[in-house]
Design a protein around this motif. Structure first.
Motif, mmCIF file in Angstrom:
data_model
loop_
_atom_site.group_PDB
_atom_site.id
_atom_site.type_symbol
_atom_site.label_atom_id
_atom_site.label_comp_id
_atom_site.label_asym_id
_atom_site.label_seq_id
_atom_site.Cartn_x
_atom_site.Cartn_y
_atom_site.Cartn_z
ATOM 1 N N ASP A 263 0.855 -1.185 0.000
ATOM 2 C CA ASP A 263 0.000 0.000 0.000
ATOM 3 C C ASP A 263 0.892 1.237 0.000
ATOM 4 O O ASP A 263 1.103 1.880 1.033
ATOM 5 N N ARG A 265 2.540 4.772 -0.016
ATOM 6 C CA ARG A 265 2.039 6.043 0.475
ATOM 7 C C ARG A 265 1.969 7.090 -0.631
ATOM 8 O O ARG A 265 1.174 8.017 -0.577
ATOM 9 N N SER A 266 2.771 6.923 -1.668
ATOM 10 C CA SER A 266 2.960 7.985 -2.647
ATOM 11 C C SER A 266 1.918 8.013 -3.754
ATOM 12 O O SER A 266 1.895 8.944 -4.550
ATOM 13 N N GLN A 268 -2.275 6.813 -5.197
ATOM 14 C CA GLN A 268 -3.640 6.450 -4.845
ATOM 15 C C GLN A 268 -4.186 5.529 -5.924
ATOM 16 O O GLN A 268 -4.205 5.881 -7.100
ATOM 17 N N GLN A 402 -0.242 3.412 4.573
ATOM 18 C CA GLN A 402 -1.395 4.273 4.801
ATOM 19 C C GLN A 402 -1.960 3.952 6.183
ATOM 20 O O GLN A 402 -2.636 2.946 6.354
ATOM 21 N N THR A 581 -0.396 14.560 -2.914
ATOM 22 C CA THR A 581 -0.936 13.242 -2.574
ATOM 23 C C THR A 581 -0.705 12.912 -1.111
ATOM 24 O O THR A 581 -1.613 12.448 -0.405
ATOM 25 N N LEU A 582 0.511 13.132 -0.623
ATOM 26 C CA LEU A 582 0.821 12.806 0.764
ATOM 27 C C LEU A 582 0.021 13.670 1.734
ATOM 28 O O LEU A 582 -0.512 13.171 2.731
ATOM 29 N N ASP A 584 -2.853 15.309 1.165
ATOM 30 C CA ASP A 584 -4.288 14.981 1.087
ATOM 31 C C ASP A 584 -4.604 13.698 1.837
ATOM 32 O O ASP A 584 -5.620 13.596 2.539
ATOM 33 N N ARG A 585 -3.742 12.717 1.683
ATOM 34 C CA ARG A 585 -4.004 11.443 2.365
ATOM 35 C C ARG A 585 -3.883 11.595 3.871
ATOM 36 O O ARG A 585 -4.652 11.004 4.628
ATOM 37 N N LYS A 588 -7.064 13.113 5.086
ATOM 38 C CA LYS A 588 -8.152 12.131 5.043
ATOM 39 C C LYS A 588 -8.050 11.169 6.214
ATOM 40 O O LYS A 588 -9.058 10.851 6.867
ATOM 41 N N ASN A 589 -6.849 10.699 6.524
ATOM 42 C CA ASN A 589 -6.671 9.743 7.611
ATOM 43 C C ASN A 589 -6.962 10.353 8.973
ATOM 44 O O ASN A 589 -7.281 9.633 9.921
ATOM 45 N N GLU A 660 3.399 9.635 8.778
ATOM 46 C CA GLU A 660 2.269 9.698 7.840
ATOM 47 C C GLU A 660 2.584 10.544 6.621
ATOM 48 O O GLU A 660 2.511 10.096 5.492
#
Length: 833
Positions: A263, A265-266, A268, A402, A581-582, A584-585, A588-589, A660
């Motif tokens: 999974d 991290r970089s 989606q 993630q 991307t990092l 935003d994720r 979200k988390n 994270e």
């Protein structure tokens, strides 16, 4: 464990001869034949050898302090329970003379053994099942020559009574024979004695007694209840071990399911990814020399192996440890398809299949250490691993790139009704360690960032070493340990070495940067995932060779994977997509996080940009914890929090930023400092920060003191190139002013000139990204600024001795849009050839 009612028992001759062969593997060396007389002579010799018989054949009294008596006692109790026979041997001192009965097996003239061995004649049993079981069990357990046969013969006996598929933990208790192991105190005729504690010996006597008692008359229907009693006794005696075995299996299976997916991290994606589809085996070096894979010494090791893997961010430390663990566990828990896809890597690792893996990433330790519900687990690594696997793994992600929202929220507690650590589990781990079958995998030691947490971690590590790794020489091998880390301060790395008694020159392995073959292998793996045509993949490889930005960016598997996934965009665009991307994720988390934390996280991009600019301006790639805290607290309402709450919030924010977001990491060679994951991301973030400043300025904006304060030319161009590419034509006057600042910057020596010239060439050849100088057809209002920017750089290059020596770049520049558009203005085409 499997229990079944056997259909039949072996014949008397079959079983007794198998028993005697197990007792006397050296019969031929003793020069006795496999006959009744030969075995009888061997039995007499063995009885004397083991102290059962003395020189005086009339002295046959049995002492309750002897191992034989303890075995007799346990078998007598079993006989009473199973066959309802009065234990007359244990009453009135009759046992003192029981040696007379046993001596009959050694009597050459009238002994009972010959009757048991005869092929024909009377089949009447001597009283005699008990006598035979006791005598032969004692000889097998006592004779040194029979030591290699004991387990195999006992397993054969267990199958006869319908006990198969022994749990490994039970097996370690069951097949370990020690006649001197004493247990609880008991009494015979008012006199105290110590009972036999060794369960393996007790059950060997029970099982052989059952076989001797039933063979010749056995029927499944008639004797099934007796066999079930044997099974019940067996299950009851090893109940704790069976529970421990199931608990250990549950933890191991939970580990496999936690690590079997990839999974990253970089990126989606909704697709299911497997690490074996993206793993490229790293190349290791030790003391500057290329060496074999660091786990190769585990197979067949005679002593505990402790290994430290050192590498910078993204070099593949975690992927290596994950793949090693998967290759061990896949045979037991993976599907046939999974095992097939892993075959090449299981061959590469070549690790024992019977290793038990305890895997503890830094995230597991730090999460549990900071939560009062779980903190007590962290004092002992096995307790931390098992409790996390049993109670948290279904909803908490410690191994994924993630992080699970539940883990981040920390809002749910574990169930106390699930498995607990028991004495049987700890004993099983010690047995595994002694056999060299226990492997502790510790990932990302450098992410244990706070001082008190690191101290607790090292204490737990030292305790693990003392209990599971450190055994006397020439004895058990001990547990194996592999730990990964970035290089921290010498003091901290020395503390790590001391905790595991490691010698750096022997234990330290470093991962080398990707070579050309490894890069090609990884790019082609990503091609299969993203469906990129193979020619485009080779184009990327050529771009990495040609463009130093790509080459420097892609030295490690992590960043090369980023480039591969976003291939088709220029490097500046890839970097910005990666950062977005990092971030935003991460948001979200943590959308359910405490509002105090979330207020800070909502501004994470600004925090990172300001921090990057501050570090570039200071000319120092590292920044302190206090510097980070200063940027964090700007967005925190501290009036609502106590001092302790602020401290806890800061610790949690540090963890989020490092584990994270992943854009900042612990600094190389330091303990409390941080650095950005790579130089280009640092400059990209700093460029965004200064862009916001410059776009609000008036007048001589390109003379802003931030730019003027940057002394190091590498930092200056590292910031200037992404800044110019970010602004591009959005603010053409600002972009042209920045180009002017770059083209007219002073330099003090040839080295500085080369750095500045390289940056100008990069802009004109579009090596980082589109910018004002690469605008082939600018709008009417922008054209004059575009042309001036191009000519400024071209003039500066054409007058530079350094540029004259850059033959390949000169040829490439001659074909560039910037030069072709302005060739007439210069009328100096020949200067580039």
């Amino acid at each position: 464990m499997n229990f079944s009612i056997p259909e039949k028992m072996p014949t008397r001759n079959e079983f007794l001869l198998a028993f005697l062969d197990a007792i006397f593997p050296d019969l031929e060396d003793l020069q006795w034949a496999r006959t009744g007389y030969g075995y009888t002579s061997a039995c007499e010799m063995a009885a004397r050898e083991t102290g059962l018989l003395g020189n005086d054949l009339e002295d046959k009294r049995l002492d309750e302090d002897s191992p034989l008596f303890r075995l007799l006692y346990e078998m007598g109790r079993a006989s009473t329970s199973l066959f309802h026979k009065k234990p007359y041997l244990l009453e009135g001192g009759a046992y003192e003379y029981y040696g007379e009965t046993l001596f009959s097996f050694c009597d050459q003239t009238s002994g009972s053994l010959k009757g048991w061995l005869r092929e024909s004649g009377s089949r009447s049993r001597i009283n005699k099942s008990f006598d035979a079981a006791l005598f032969f069990a004692y000889l097998l357990l006592s004779r040194e020559a029979a030591s290699s046969n004991r387990r195999a013969f006992f397993e054969q006996c267990l199958k006869i009574v319908g006990i198969t598929e022994i749990d490994p933990i039970v097996g370690r208790q069951l097949f370990y024979f020690d006649v001197e192991e004493l247990g609880e105190e008991d009494e015979i005729n008012g006199r105290p004695f110590r009972r036999l504690a060794n369960r393996g010996i007790r059950f060997f006597g029970l099982v052989t007694l059952t076989i001797f008692e039933l063979m010749g008359t056995y029927s499944a229907e008639k004797d099934g209840e007796t066999i079930r009693k044997v099974h019940d006794l067996f299950a009851s005696a090893f109940e704790e071990e069976v529970k421990a075995s199931k608990a250990l299996e549950k933890a191991q299976e939970a580990l496999f399911h936690s690590i079997r997916f990839f999974d990253p991290r970089s990126i989606q994606t909704a697709k299911t990814l497997y690490p074996q589809d993206f793993f490229v085996p790293p190349i290791f070096e030790q003391n500057g020399e290329k060496v074999d894979m660091p786990l190769s010494a585990i197979k067949g090791a005679s002593k505990s192996q402790r290994v430290k893997i050192l590498a910078k961010t993204g070099m593949g430390k975690t992927a290596f440890l994950q793949m090693a663990s998967i290759s061990i566990l896949a045979d037991r828990y993976g599907s046939e398809k999974t095992r097939a896809s892993l075959k090449a890597f299981t061959n590469y690792f070549d690790l024992p299949r019977d290793l038990y893996v305890i895997s503890i990433p830094a995230r597991m330790f730090s999460f549990c250490y900071r939560d009062e519900r779980y903190q007590e687990w962290t004092g002992d690594f096995p307790s931390l691993f098992f409790n996390s696997m049993w109670k948290l793994s279904e909803g908490y992600s410690f191994f994924s790139s993630q992080p699970s929202p539940r883990l981040m929220a920390g809002s749910e507690s574990h169930s106390q009704e699930k498995e607990q650590m028991t004495k049987a589990i700890l004993e099983a781990l010690e047995d595994l360690a002694r056999a060299g079958q226990l492997l502790l995998v510790l990932d990302s030691f450098d992410e244990i960032s706070s001082g008190s947490m690191r101290t607790a971690y090292l204490q737990a590590l030292s305790a693990f070493y003392d209990r599971y790794c450190s055994y006397p020489e020439a004895h058990e091998v001990g547990a194996h340990v592999i730990i990964s880390s970035r290089e921290m301060s010498p003091r901290t790395m020395t503390s790590l070495d001391h905790a595991l008694d490691m010698v750096p020159s022997i234990s330290d392995y470093r991962i080398c940067p990707l070579n050309e073959d490894q890069r090609r292998d990884l790019v082609l793996k990503w091609k299969r995932f993203t469906n990129i045509p193979e020619e485009e993949s080779h184009a990327l490889l050529r771009e990495i060779q040609r463009n130093h930005y790509y080459r420097d960016y892609s030295l490690n598997p992590y960043m090369l994977s980023v480039v591969s996934f976003y291939f088709g965009h220029d490097l500046g665009s890839i970097t910005r997509r990666f950062i977005t991307t990092l971030v935003d994720r991460m948001l979200k988390n943590n959308r359910t996080a405490d509002p105090v934390l979330y207020d800070v996280l909502m501004n994470i991009l600004s925090i990172l940009q300001d921090l990057a600019l501050e570090s570039v301006t200071a000319g120092k790639p590292h920044f302190s914890r206090s510097q980070l805290d200063r940027h964090l607290t700007r967005w925190m309402d501290k009036d609502r929090l106590s001092r302790e709450e602020v401290r806890l919030a800061m610790d949690r924010l540090h963890e989020i930023f490092v584990t994270e977001v992943g854009l900042i990491v612990p600094a190389e060679g330091a303990d409390e400092d941080y650095q950005f994951i790579n130089a280009q991301i640092r400059f990209e973030l700093a460029a965004k920060a200064i862009q916001k400043i410059l776009e609000t300025e008036e007048g001589d904006f390109y003379r802003h003191p931030v730019l003027a304060s940057i002394v190091d030319p590498k930092d200056y161009v590292g910031l200037m190139v992404p800044l110019i590419c970010t602004i591009n034509l959005e603010n053409v006057r600002l972009a042209e002013g920045l180009v002017f600042d770059l083209a007219t910057r002073d330099f003090s020596d040839r080295t500085q000139e080369e750095v500045l010239v390289r940056a100008m060439v990069d802009l004109l050849l579009n090596r980082y990204g589109s910018n004002i100088t690469t605008a082939a057809m600018p709008g009417e209002g922008d054209a004059q600024y575009v042309r001036r920017a191009q000519r400024l750089l071209l003039m500066r290059l054409l007058t530079s001795p350094s540029f004259q020596e850059m033959e390949e770049d000169r040829e490439a520049l001659a074909q560039s849009p910037a030069f072709r558009v302005n060739a007439g203005w210069f009328n100096r085409d020949e200067e580039l050839h």
